[in-house]
Design a protein around this motif. Structure first.
Motif, mmCIF file in Angstrom:
data_model
loop_
_atom_site.group_PDB
_atom_site.id
_atom_site.type_symbol
_atom_site.label_atom_id
_atom_site.label_comp_id
_atom_site.label_asym_id
_atom_site.label_seq_id
_atom_site.Cartn_x
_atom_site.Cartn_y
_atom_site.Cartn_z
ATOM 1 N N PHE A 153 0.942 -1.410 0.144
ATOM 2 C CA PHE A 153 -0.019 -0.370 -0.007
ATOM 3 C C PHE A 153 0.812 1.712 0.337
ATOM 4 C CE2 PHE A 153 -2.625 -2.871 1.516
ATOM 5 C CZ PHE A 153 -4.256 -2.813 0.976
ATOM 6 N N ARG A 154 1.954 1.315 0.111
ATOM 7 C CA ARG A 154 2.888 1.689 -0.119
ATOM 8 C C ARG A 154 3.157 2.992 -1.466
ATOM 9 N NH1 ARG A 154 8.085 -0.624 2.646
ATOM 10 N NH2 ARG A 154 6.809 -2.352 0.689
ATOM 11 N N THR A 155 3.286 4.117 -1.620
ATOM 12 C CA THR A 155 2.497 5.188 -2.649
ATOM 13 C C THR A 155 4.218 4.756 -3.461
ATOM 14 O OG1 THR A 155 1.737 5.959 -1.977
ATOM 15 C CG2 THR A 155 0.460 5.037 -2.647
ATOM 16 N N HIS A 156 4.709 6.043 -3.072
ATOM 17 C CA HIS A 156 6.390 7.449 -3.606
ATOM 18 C C HIS A 156 7.154 6.898 -3.289
ATOM 19 C CE1 HIS A 156 1.927 9.333 -5.437
ATOM 20 N NE2 HIS A 156 1.581 9.386 -3.880
ATOM 21 N N SER A 157 7.026 6.047 -1.967
ATOM 22 C CA SER A 157 8.042 5.552 -1.777
ATOM 23 C C SER A 157 8.393 4.512 -0.741
ATOM 24 C CB SER A 157 8.790 6.721 -0.708
ATOM 25 O OG SER A 157 7.888 6.335 0.564
ATOM 26 N N LEU A 158 9.057 3.624 -0.294
ATOM 27 C CA LEU A 158 9.078 2.897 0.985
ATOM 28 C C LEU A 158 8.653 3.426 2.821
ATOM 29 C CD1 LEU A 158 12.407 0.714 -0.224
ATOM 30 C CD2 LEU A 158 9.909 -0.206 -0.856
ATOM 31 N N VAL A 159 8.110 4.656 2.823
ATOM 32 C CA VAL A 159 7.982 5.014 4.042
ATOM 33 C C VAL A 159 6.815 4.528 4.115
ATOM 34 C CG1 VAL A 159 7.424 6.783 5.222
ATOM 35 C CG2 VAL A 159 9.413 6.807 3.767
ATOM 36 N N PRO A 160 5.748 3.154 5.080
ATOM 37 C CA PRO A 160 4.836 2.933 5.335
ATOM 38 C C PRO A 160 4.153 4.164 5.476
ATOM 39 C CG PRO A 160 6.361 1.836 6.899
ATOM 40 C CD PRO A 160 7.156 3.688 5.811
ATOM 41 N N ASN A 161 2.612 4.124 4.985
ATOM 42 C CA ASN A 161 1.550 5.100 5.156
ATOM 43 C C ASN A 161 0.235 5.631 5.601
ATOM 44 O OD1 ASN A 161 0.845 4.059 3.623
ATOM 45 N ND2 ASN A 161 0.330 5.466 1.535
ATOM 46 N N LEU A 162 0.508 4.089 6.075
ATOM 47 C CA LEU A 162 -1.471 3.618 6.426
ATOM 48 C C LEU A 162 -1.008 3.323 8.077
ATOM 49 C CD1 LEU A 162 -3.079 1.113 4.521
ATOM 50 C CD2 LEU A 162 -2.978 2.921 3.989
ATOM 51 N N ARG A 163 -2.160 3.954 8.769
ATOM 52 C CA ARG A 163 -2.048 3.456 10.194
ATOM 53 C C ARG A 163 -3.219 2.211 10.567
ATOM 54 N NH1 ARG A 163 -6.510 5.320 12.837
ATOM 55 N NH2 ARG A 163 -8.086 7.070 11.480
ATOM 56 N N ALA A 164 -3.856 2.098 10.218
ATOM 57 C CA ALA A 164 -4.982 1.246 10.099
ATOM 58 C C ALA A 164 -5.413 0.550 8.818
ATOM 59 C CB ALA A 164 -5.941 1.241 10.527
ATOM 60 N N LEU A 165 -6.337 -0.662 8.503
ATOM 61 C CA LEU A 165 -6.921 -0.358 7.648
ATOM 62 C C LEU A 165 -7.784 -1.908 7.774
ATOM 63 C CD1 LEU A 165 -6.440 -0.742 3.916
ATOM 64 C CD2 LEU A 165 -5.183 -3.142 4.614
ATOM 65 N N ASP A 166 -8.896 -1.652 6.723
ATOM 66 C CA ASP A 166 -10.374 -1.706 7.415
ATOM 67 C C ASP A 166 -10.179 -3.364 5.608
ATOM 68 O OD1 ASP A 166 -10.784 -1.015 9.042
ATOM 69 O OD2 ASP A 166 -13.063 -0.307 8.126
ATOM 70 N N ILE A 167 -10.425 -4.717 5.519
ATOM 71 C CA ILE A 167 -10.693 -5.444 3.775
ATOM 72 C C ILE A 167 -11.663 -5.468 4.173
ATOM 73 C CG2 ILE A 167 -9.444 -7.300 2.943
ATOM 74 C CD1 ILE A 167 -7.710 -6.806 5.029
ATOM 75 N N LEU A 168 -12.723 -5.804 3.447
ATOM 76 C CA LEU A 168 -14.144 -5.287 3.315
ATOM 77 C C LEU A 168 -14.803 -6.833 2.291
ATOM 78 C CD1 LEU A 168 -14.340 -2.864 3.916
ATOM 79 C CD2 LEU A 168 -16.327 -2.664 2.359
ATOM 80 N N PHE A 169 -14.892 -7.903 2.883
ATOM 81 C CA PHE A 169 -15.638 -9.090 2.617
ATOM 82 C C PHE A 169 -17.141 -9.292 2.120
ATOM 83 C CE2 PHE A 169 -11.785 -10.078 4.224
ATOM 84 C CZ PHE A 169 -10.297 -10.760 3.958
#
Length: 466
Positions: free
Chosen positions: A196-212
């Motif tokens: 989920f990183r976009t423009h660099s290898l720096v993590p940018n998500l503090r949390a994530l919802d996965i929808l099923f």
């Protein structure tokens, strides 16, 4: 339901660790999510995909005496004079953010013209936003679909998955989220890895919802989840539940690896929660081959409940090219379908400003015959404006119907120069239209995005009229 490491009681972060959520998550307008505490794995480098089994799909084709090519100079002799480009009056209603502290939020739905993301990226660039200041509120699960570019760094996916698209669904009130696509598998071991990183290898998500899609009663669905190369977590989706799994970690998240262990899983999308607030939210839901029919088939109530807690200030809808390619196109039926689709859209987003983008101009390929026996055979006369006229009619219907649902209209065809402009764009320098005379080059999409941004006066709306 809260699941701890290796299925035991949750291991809560000790004093000094970063904590993102300590209670049962209330996601997507009240839907209770399953929570998964994930151990803090090492910060991953570049995502490395497993070796892929390659199937030899290249078959030897017999020599074909017929080819399809763009029209030549003689066939384009009767091309109408190019319309003089005039700014279009795109009458948006000017609704800005209800809360000035909340970033302006835009969603754009469409077909292949939108799916490549070059149109949306140039729109943001024209508005002065750097790439790292634009974020998505929802990421659909079609990252492996050719022609689709999503705001992720990389993904790995095996062949055990199949797509379900709303635009070809025959269901009434189909269970789709706003990506209008599901990713389904019943093959144990099927995997999807996403960086989920976009423009660099720096993590940018503090949390994530996965929808099923929620499992039906009596159906067991077991998946394995790995975050940032940590330990795999086994998660059984709650039967009859909301199908939302909330991942939380002791540090920002970079990668998620999902594996089907048992049952049939239907993945519907990802709802990221970022470390830093962006300057603007932009969601791109373009799907190659898509039509407006997808909006007619979905269940607006289901959509509102799932990953939809960030309301959109502006909804942009771009369809028409694939409808125009339908040999059985019935314009009266197209009109009624468009009304039903916009009715559903307004149920989901009653307060958003709305604009419909009509189909761009399109050309016709000419059948050429090769070989000595065809040397003196004249090519059949071709109506080079066949699709141009169809697209004009579709655009006129969009313009009229859009007004019924408070949607402004922008004619992409007029912005190109009117009927026949696709041929001129193909011969332009730089080239703006591909040789299929249907799909634009990156430059063509970028020019189009800048013209739309100017005509819609988007800068005014993003800055609350300033």
């Amino acid at each position: 339901m809260t699941i701890g490491v290796n299925g035991h009681k949750p291991i809560w972060p000790r004093f000094g660790h970063v904590v993102f959520l300590l209670t049962i998550a209330l996601c997507s307008q009240g839907a209770i999510a399953q929570e998964v505490d994930v151990p803090a794995g090492p910060s991953p480098g570049e995502l490395q995909c497993p070796p892929h089994k390659h199937h030899n799909k290249h078959k030897r084709h017999k020599h074909n005496e017929e080819t399809l090519e763009p029209p030549g100079t003689e066939e384009l002799a009767d091309l109408p004079v190019q319309n003089e480009l005039q700014p279009q009056e795109v009458a948006l209603d000017g609704r800005g953010p209800a809360d000035a502290s909340h970033p302006y939020s835009i969603a754009i739905w469409g077909d292949s013209h939108i799916a490549s993301n070059y149109f949306a990226e140039e729109m943001m660039r024209a508005l002065g936003f750097a790439q790292d200041k634009v974020q998505s509120t929802f990421i659909p699960p079609d990252m492996d679909r050719p022609g689709v570019r999503l705001p992720i760094r990389k993904h790995c996916q095996d062949e055990g998955w199949n797509f379900e698209y709303a635009y070809v669904s025959r269901q009434v009130n189909g269970a789709f989220t706003k990506g209008l696509v599901n990713l389904k598998s019943h093959v144990p071991g099927s995997y999807l890895w996403v960086d989920f990183r976009t423009h660099s290898l720096v993590p940018n998500l503090r949390a994530l919802d996965i929808l099923f899609a929620p499992p039906a009663p009596g159906q067991k669905v077991l998946i394995g989840l790995i975050v940032d190369d940590g330990a795999e977590q086994m998660v059984e989706l709650e039967q009859g539940g909301r199908g939302i799994v909330h991942l939380r970690a002791e540090q920002p998240i970079s990668t998620v690896k999902l594996r089907l262990v048992e049952g049939t899983v239907v993945l519907q999308g990802f709802v990221p929660q970022y470390v830093e607030k962006p300057a603007v939210y932009l969601d791109n839901f373009g799907i190659p081959g898509a039509t407006m029919h997808g909006w007619k088939t979905l269940d607006a109530g289901y959509l509102k409940e799932r990953g939809n807690d960030v309301p959109y200030n502006l909804v942009i809808i771009e369809y028409g090219t694939n409808e125009g390619n339908d040999r059985s196109l019935d314009l009266s039926k197209y009109k009624s379908d468009l009304q039903a689709s916009l009715e559903n859209m307004r149920r989901a987003y009653p307060g958003a400003s709305c604009v419909l983008i009509g189909p761009p101009d399109r050309g016709v390929l000419v059948k050429r015959r090769r070989g000595k026996k065809y040397r003196n055979v004249k090519p059949a006369k071709v109506n080079i404006l066949k699709y141009s006229r169809i697209h004009q009619q579709i655009g006129d219907i969009q313009h009229a119907v859009g007004e019924e649902y408070s949607c402004a209209y922008w004619s992409w065809q007029d912005a190109m120069g009117g009927p026949g402009s696709a041929y001129r764009w193909m011969h332009h320098s730089p080239v703006l239209m591909g040789r299929d005379i249907t799909h634009m080059t990156v430059s063509g999409l970028q020019i189009s995005a800048r013209r739309f941004t100017e005509d819609a006066k988007l800068s005014k709306y993003l800055h609350n009229g300033e």
